[in-house]
Design a protein around this motif. Structure first.
Motif, PDB file in Angstrom:
ATOM      1  N   TYR A 101      12.303   2.973  -5.907  1.00 40.49           N
ATOM      2  CA  TYR A 101      11.718   1.713  -6.381  1.00 40.49           C
ATOM      3  C   TYR A 101      12.764   0.792  -7.010  1.00 40.49           C
ATOM      4  N   ARG A 102      13.567   1.372  -7.884  1.00 41.01           N
ATOM      5  CA  ARG A 102      14.500   0.560  -8.665  1.00 41.01           C
ATOM      6  C   ARG A 102      15.814   0.304  -7.925  1.00 41.01           C
ATOM      7  N   ARG A 112      10.926  -3.008 -13.577  1.00 44.59           N
ATOM      8  CA  ARG A 112      10.466  -1.800 -14.247  1.00 44.59           C
ATOM      9  C   ARG A 112       8.940  -1.755 -14.373  1.00 44.59           C
ATOM     10  N   PRO A 113       8.284  -2.853 -14.785  1.00 49.27           N
ATOM     11  CA  PRO A 113       6.820  -2.790 -14.893  1.00 49.27           C
ATOM     12  C   PRO A 113       6.130  -2.522 -13.549  1.00 49.27           C
ATOM     13  N   TYR A 114       6.603  -3.183 -12.477  1.00 53.14           N
ATOM     14  CA  TYR A 114       5.948  -2.985 -11.188  1.00 53.14           C
ATOM     15  C   TYR A 114       6.267  -1.604 -10.630  1.00 53.14           C
ATOM     16  N   ALA A 115       7.493  -1.133 -10.857  1.00 53.72           N
ATOM     17  CA  ALA A 115       7.853   0.218 -10.417  1.00 53.72           C
ATOM     18  C   ALA A 115       6.990   1.253 -11.141  1.00 53.72           C
ATOM     19  N   ALA A 116       6.771   1.059 -12.442  1.00 47.30           N
ATOM     20  CA  ALA A 116       5.933   1.983 -13.202  1.00 47.30           C
ATOM     21  C   ALA A 116       4.487   1.939 -12.714  1.00 47.30           C
ATOM     22  N   TYR A 117       4.020   0.754 -12.385  1.00 46.65           N
ATOM     23  CA  TYR A 117       2.653   0.583 -11.859  1.00 46.65           C
ATOM     24  C   TYR A 117       2.496   1.339 -10.540  1.00 46.65           C
ATOM     25  N   CYS A 118       3.454   1.163  -9.642  1.00 46.04           N
ATOM     26  CA  CYS A 118       3.382   1.853  -8.348  1.00 46.04           C
ATOM     27  C   CYS A 118       3.502   3.363  -8.521  1.00 46.04           C
ATOM     28  N   LEU A 119       4.371   3.800  -9.429  1.00 51.79           N
ATOM     29  CA  LEU A 119       4.532   5.233  -9.659  1.00 51.79           C
ATOM     30  C   LEU A 119       3.254   5.836 -10.226  1.00 51.79           C
ATOM     31  N   PHE A 120       2.583   5.108 -11.105  1.00 51.23           N
ATOM     32  CA  PHE A 120       1.301   5.588 -11.632  1.00 51.23           C
ATOM     33  C   PHE A 120       0.333   5.871 -10.486  1.00 51.23           C
ATOM     34  N   GLY A 140       0.814  -1.201   0.000  1.00 52.44           N
ATOM     35  CA  GLY A 140       0.000   0.000   0.000  1.00 52.44           C
ATOM     36  C   GLY A 140       0.852   1.256   0.000  1.00 52.44           C
ATOM     37  N   PHE A 141       1.960   1.235   0.734  1.00 46.77           N
ATOM     38  CA  PHE A 141       2.843   2.402   0.820  1.00 46.77           C
ATOM     39  C   PHE A 141       3.556   2.651  -0.501  1.00 46.77           C
ATOM     40  N   LEU A 142       3.880   1.585  -1.233  1.00 42.45           N
ATOM     41  CA  LEU A 142       4.510   1.751  -2.535  1.00 42.45           C
ATOM     42  C   LEU A 142       3.615   2.543  -3.484  1.00 42.45           C
ATOM     43  N   LYS A 143       2.309   2.389  -3.333  1.00 41.32           N
ATOM     44  CA  LYS A 143       1.372   3.052  -4.244  1.00 41.32           C
ATOM     45  C   LYS A 143       0.847   4.374  -3.710  1.00 41.32           C
ATOM     46  N   ASN A 144       1.048   4.631  -2.423  1.00 42.31           N
ATOM     47  CA  ASN A 144       0.503   5.858  -1.851  1.00 42.31           C
ATOM     48  C   ASN A 144       1.276   6.209  -0.582  1.00 42.31           C
ATOM     49  N   THR A 145       2.278   7.088  -0.730  1.00 41.09           N
ATOM     50  CA  THR A 145       3.070   7.512   0.430  1.00 41.09           C
ATOM     51  C   THR A 145       2.251   8.513   1.232  1.00 41.09           C
ATOM     52  N   VAL A 146       1.593   8.041   2.258  1.00 40.15           N
ATOM     53  CA  VAL A 146       0.585   8.854   2.945  1.00 40.15           C
ATOM     54  C   VAL A 146       1.108   9.554   4.196  1.00 40.15           C
ATOM     55  N   THR A 147       2.353   9.328   4.529  1.00 39.70           N
ATOM     56  CA  THR A 147       2.839   9.920   5.774  1.00 39.70           C
ATOM     57  C   THR A 147       4.116  10.711   5.558  1.00 39.70           C
ATOM     58  N   CYS A 148       4.398  11.579   6.496  1.00 42.78           N
ATOM     59  CA  CYS A 148       5.681  12.301   6.545  1.00 42.78           C
ATOM     60  C   CYS A 148       6.412  11.878   7.810  1.00 42.78           C
TER      61      CYS A 148
END
Length: 266
Positions: free
Chosen positions: A235-236, A243-251, A155-163
């Motif tokens: 990510y990398r 690369r595909p999963y990193a791009a997915y998470c970055l999206f 979940g954190f890979l797809k949405n960095t929700v904290t500082c």
């Protein structure tokens, strides 16, 4: 728990909470940041202020404050080595059961630590982050950031929700060694939190606005382009994602960021 004394969950061997505050050329805001820690309703704490070879009056201002309040302990790097190593130096000297981080231009509400410790005790949580307010460099309100009830590694890979300035860790649950940050100039905090979650810990969210994040022109996260590059490198280069999963998470990171901007504008 209150300012009248230590909480019963302390060990008695040292302060209940250690707050690590790295600083670099922060003379405009560092005293206000430190005073927001010293004003906490939890009195049983120590502040480990680590100056990263500032070239302004930051170090002198902190040392003046330390002379007035014995809870402040000061350290100085011989050369500018980056925030990760400054935080790690503070961690090496930390004596508290709980570990918290605050950057030298951010702020806490007076009851932040008290609310988090009570929440973590009730939930049996080893890590807690809170909602916060983003402010402009002059202190004006910008927006509020709300947090979910919990987040895990994927979940954190797809949405960095904290500082980092909202997090609190209980080292009786989260191993202290997991808090040591990698020596990279950007994304060291996110890499650390991801490592903690990979070790099997969940970050629990307390949806109360208990901190303020100051958006400054010179902050590491102030540029969108730099932020994207930093996230991709994390990510990398650090997490080793394909690369595909990193791009997915970055999206999804960009999607959530766009959603947040739309909410702020409405």
């Amino acid at each position: 728990m209150s300012a009248t004394g230590a909480d019963e969950r302390g060990t008695g061997a040292g302060p209940l909470v250690s707050v690590i505050v790295p600083s670099y050329n922060s003379q405009a805001h560092v005293v206000e940041a430190l005073e927001s820690v010293l004003s906490q309703t939890v009195a049983d704490l120590e502040v480990l202020s680590v100056d990263d070879a500032s070239q302004d009056r930051t170090r002198a201002l902190v040392e003046e404050l330390a002379q007035r309040d014995r809870r402040v302990r000061t350290f100085a790097q011989a050369s500018n080595r980056g925030v990760a190593l400054a935080r790690n130096r503070g961690l090496a000297h930390a004596r508290g059961r709980y570990i918290a981080y605050l950057d030298s231009d951010d702020l806490w509400m007076p009851n932040k630590l008290e609310r988090q410790i009570a929440f973590m005790a009730e939930a049996g949580a080893g890590a807690c982050f809170t909602s916060y307010e983003t402010i402009e460099e002059n202190g004006d309100h910008r927006n509020f950031v709300r947090v979910p009830a919990a987040i895990d590694y994927k979940g954190f890979l797809k949405n960095t929700v904290t500082c980092s300035h909202t997090l609190l860790f209980d080292t009786q649950i989260v191993e202290r060694g997991l808090l040591e940050m990698p020596d990279i100039r950007r994304g060291q905090d996110a890499a650390t939190w991801l490592g903690i979650m990979k070790a099997g810990h969940t970050l629990y969210g307390l949806d109360e606005c208990l901190a303020k994040y100051r958006k400054t022109a010179g902050s590491l996260s102030s540029s969108t382009t730099k932020s994207i590059r930093r996230t991709w490198s994390l990510y990398r280069g650090v997490e080793g994602l394909s690369r595909p999963y990193a791009a997915y998470c970055l999206f999804w990171q960009l999607f959530h960021a766009a959603q947040k901007r739309r909410r702020d504008a409405s």
